[in-house]
Design an enzyme around this catalytic site. Structure first.
Site, short mmCIF file in Angstrom:
data_model
loop_
_atom_site.label_atom_id
_atom_site.label_comp_id
_atom_site.label_asym_id
_atom_site.label_seq_id
_atom_site.Cartn_x
_atom_site.Cartn_y
_atom_site.Cartn_z
N ASP A 53 0.87 -1.18 0.00
CA ASP A 53 0.00 0.00 0.00
C ASP A 53 0.91 1.23 0.00
O ASP A 53 1.67 1.43 0.95
CB ASP A 53 -0.88 -0.04 1.25
N VAL A 54 0.83 2.04 -1.04
CA VAL A 54 1.79 3.14 -1.18
C VAL A 54 1.50 4.32 -0.23
O VAL A 54 2.25 5.28 -0.22
CB VAL A 54 1.90 3.66 -2.65
N TYR A 142 -12.16 11.90 -5.16
CA TYR A 142 -11.32 11.60 -6.32
C TYR A 142 -10.81 12.91 -6.95
O TYR A 142 -9.59 13.14 -7.01
CB TYR A 142 -12.14 10.81 -7.33
N TYR A 156 6.99 19.64 -5.68
CA TYR A 156 8.30 18.97 -5.68
C TYR A 156 9.15 19.40 -6.88
O TYR A 156 10.37 19.47 -6.78
CB TYR A 156 8.11 17.44 -5.63
N1 LIG Z 1 -9.21 4.20 -16.72
C1 LIG Z 1 -9.53 5.44 -16.91
O1 LIG Z 1 -10.39 5.74 -17.76
C2 LIG Z 1 -8.84 6.54 -16.15
C3 LIG Z 1 -9.25 7.86 -16.39
C4 LIG Z 1 -8.61 8.89 -15.69
C5 LIG Z 1 -7.58 8.61 -14.83
N2 LIG Z 1 -7.20 7.33 -14.61
C6 LIG Z 1 -6.12 7.10 -13.64
O2 LIG Z 1 -5.25 6.09 -14.08
C7 LIG Z 1 -4.79 5.31 -12.97
C8 LIG Z 1 -5.06 3.84 -13.22
O3 LIG Z 1 -6.47 3.64 -13.37
P1 LIG Z 1 -7.09 2.24 -13.80
O4 LIG Z 1 -8.21 2.53 -14.71
O5 LIG Z 1 -6.01 1.32 -14.25
O6 LIG Z 1 -7.72 1.76 -12.42
P2 LIG Z 1 -7.55 0.38 -11.63
O7 LIG Z 1 -8.44 0.48 -10.44
O8 LIG Z 1 -7.71 -0.76 -12.54
O9 LIG Z 1 -6.03 0.46 -11.18
C9 LIG Z 1 -5.58 1.14 -10.05
C10 LIG Z 1 -4.67 0.23 -9.27
O10 LIG Z 1 -4.16 0.93 -8.12
C11 LIG Z 1 -4.15 0.02 -7.03
N3 LIG Z 1 -4.16 0.80 -5.80
C12 LIG Z 1 -5.14 1.63 -5.33
N4 LIG Z 1 -4.79 2.16 -4.15
C13 LIG Z 1 -3.54 1.70 -3.87
C14 LIG Z 1 -2.64 1.90 -2.81
N5 LIG Z 1 -2.93 2.69 -1.76
N6 LIG Z 1 -1.43 1.27 -2.84
C15 LIG Z 1 -1.12 0.47 -3.90
N7 LIG Z 1 -1.94 0.24 -4.93
C16 LIG Z 1 -3.14 0.84 -4.92
C17 LIG Z 1 -5.39 -0.83 -7.23
O11 LIG Z 1 -5.38 -2.04 -6.53
C18 LIG Z 1 -5.39 -1.02 -8.75
O12 LIG Z 1 -4.65 -2.17 -9.12
C19 LIG Z 1 -5.50 5.86 -11.74
O13 LIG Z 1 -4.64 6.75 -11.07
C20 LIG Z 1 -6.68 6.60 -12.31
O14 LIG Z 1 -7.09 7.67 -11.48
C21 LIG Z 1 -7.82 6.29 -15.25
#
Ligand SMILES: NC(=O)c1ccc[n+]([C@@H]2O[C@H](COP(=O)([O-])OP(=O)(O)OC[C@H]3O[C@@H](n4cnc5c(N)ncnc54)[C@H](O)[C@@H]3O)[C@@H](O)[C@H]2O)c1
Length: 310
Positions: A53-54, A142, A156
Site C-alpha cells: 500500500d503506497v 477523487y 516537488y
Molecule cells: N481508466 C480510466 O479511464 C482513467 C481515467 C482517468 C484517470 N485514470 C487514472 O489512471 C490510474 C489507473 O487507473 P485504472 O483505470 O487502471 O484503475 P484500476 O483500479 O484498474 O487500477 C488502479 C490500481 O491501483 C491500485 N491501488 C489503489 N490504491 C492503492 C494503494 N494505496 N497502494 C497500492 N496500490 C493501490 C489498485 O489495486 C489497482 O490495481 C488511476 O490513477 C486513475 O485515477 C484512469
C-alpha cells in the site's frame, strides 16, 4: 516502478515497459486490481510484483530511474466505495512517492484525470483550463485528491527540482477493465453479451471520448521518456466524441445482442460533456491515438467473452 501495476492501465504499462527491456517493479495493494492482470509477467526476470500500500512507508529497492504513480481507484463506483482510500492514495501516497523519487533522483509521472476539470465550462478542455469542481461533493474524494496530487507534484518540481510531470487521463477502455467496475464501456458490453438491458444514464446525449488502452500506455511512456517534459501537464485521451446512446447502439450492433437500451437517472455531479484537447501532446510528445473505437471495442468484447466464457 509502476504503482497500481496490477490495475487495468498499470498492468498494460508493465507489459509495455518489460517489452522495452526495462526492469519493472509493480507495487499494488490489490484494492481494485488483480494478480490475474499480471499473470503473463510472472516468472519474467524483468518483472517483480510487490503487494504494497503506497500510503505506507515505501520499501527499499535497488536503483529506480522512473516512478509511474498510477495507484488509485479510478471508476466512479470504486472511488465511491473506497472514498477514504482514494483520497489518501492521491495525497499521502503521492507525497510518499515524490519523496521516494527525490531520494532516488528518479523521473516521476503522476496519473491525474480529466475529472480535475469537473463539470467543465470550456469545451474541449485544454491543459490551461482550471476546471469547475465541486470541492465537497460525492466525487470530491477523487477529483480534489487528484488536484492535490497535481499540486504536490508541482511543489516537488518547484521546490526540489524534481523531474516530475503530470498526465491527465481521459476515459480509457480495453481488456482487463474489471467487468463490474461500473464504467460505461464495461457496463454496456457485459450487459449486451449477457442479454441484459443496456442501461444509459440520463437522456443518452451526454458525451464521452474513449481512448484504447494501448494508445494510452504509449502516451504515458512518451510523457515520461521525452526530454523537455519536466513540470509539464499533458491531456491524454481520444478526442473523438461519442454520445452514450450512440455508444450503446454501436455495442448492441457489434455484439448482435437482443438487449434493449433502457434509460436511468443520471448520477450526481455527472458532467454532461468531456473531450480532451490533445494538441499539446501531439506537438510535444509526437503522440496521438491510433486505435479506432470500432477496433478497440472489438478487442474489448473478445476479452469479456473470453473471461466470461460466453
Ligand atoms: N481508466 C480510466 O479511464 C482513467 C481515467 C482517468 C484517470 N485514470 C487514472 O489512471 C490510474 C489507473 O487507473 P485504472 O483505470 O487502471 O484503475 P484500476 O483500479 O484498474 O487500477 C488502479 C490500481 O491501483 C491500485 N491501488 C489503489 N490504491 C492503492 C494503494 N494505496 N497502494 C497500492 N496500490 C493501490 C489498485 O489495486 C489497482 O490495481 C488511476 O490513477 C486513475 O485515477 C484512469
Amino acid at each position: 516502478m509502476v504503482t497500481g501495476g496490477a490495475g487495468f492501465i498499470g498492468s498494460h504499462l508493465c507489459d509495455s515497459l518489460v517489452a522495452l527491456g526495462h526492469q519493472v517493479y509493480a507495487l499494488d495493494n490489490l484494492v481494485t486490481g488483480s494478480e490475474a492482470n499480471i499473470e503473463q509477467l510472472k516468472g519474467n526476470p524483468l518483472f517483480t510484483f510487490m503487494r504494497h500500500d503506497v500510503t505506507n512507508e515505501m520499501p527499499i529497492l535497488p536503483d529506480v530511474h522512473f516512478v509511474f504513480h498510477l495507484a488509485s481507484p479510478a471508476s466512479v463506483p470504486d472511488y465511491q466505495k473506497y472514498s477514504e482510500e482514494t483520497a489518501l492514495v492521491n495525497s499521502v501516497g503521492t507525497r510518499n512517492l515524490l519523496k521516494f523519487a527525490k531520494a532516488y533522483n528518479a523521473r516521476f509521472l503522476y496519473a491525474s484525470t480529466s475529472e480535475v476539470y469537473g463539470s467543465p465550462m470550456e469545451h474541449p478542455q485544454k491543459e490551461t483550463y482550471w476546471g469547475n469542481v465541486n470541492p465537497n461533493g460525492v466525487r470530491a474524494c477523487y477529483d480534489e485528491s487528484k488536484r492535490f496530487g497535481e499540486m504536490m507534484t508541482m511543489l516537488y518540481v518547484r521546490k526540489y527540482g524534481l523531474d516530475g510531470r503530470i498526465v491527465r487521463i481521459f476515459n480509457t477502455y480495453g481488456p482487463r477493465m474489471r467487468k463490474d467496475d461500473g464504467r460505461v464501456v464495461s457496463n454496456f458490453i457485459n450487459q449486451a453479451i449477457t442479454g441484459k438491458p443496456i442501461t444509459v444514464y440520463g437522456d443518452g446525449l451526454s458525451t464521452r471520448s474513449f481512448c484504447f488502452v494501448s494508445d494510452m500506455v504509449e502516451g504515458v511512456v512518451k510523457a515520461m521518456m521525452t526530454d523537455g517534459t519536466k513540470g509539464e501537464v499533458y491531456n491524454l485521451g481520444n478526442p473523438e466524441e461519442y454520445t452514450m446512446i450512440n455508444l450503446a447502439k454501436k455495442i448492441k450492433t457489434m455484439t448482435k445482442t437482443a438487449s434493449d437500451i433502457v434509460f436511468e437517472k443520471l448520477p450526481e455531479d455527472d458532467p454532461p460533456r468531456r473531450r480532451p484537447d490533445i494538441a499539446k501532446a501531439m506537438e510535444k510528445l509526437g503522440w496521438k491515438p491510433v486505435v479506432t473505437v470500432g477496433e478497440g471495442l472489438k478487442k474489448t468484447i473478445e476479452y469479456y467473452r473470453q473471461v466470461s466464457g460466453i
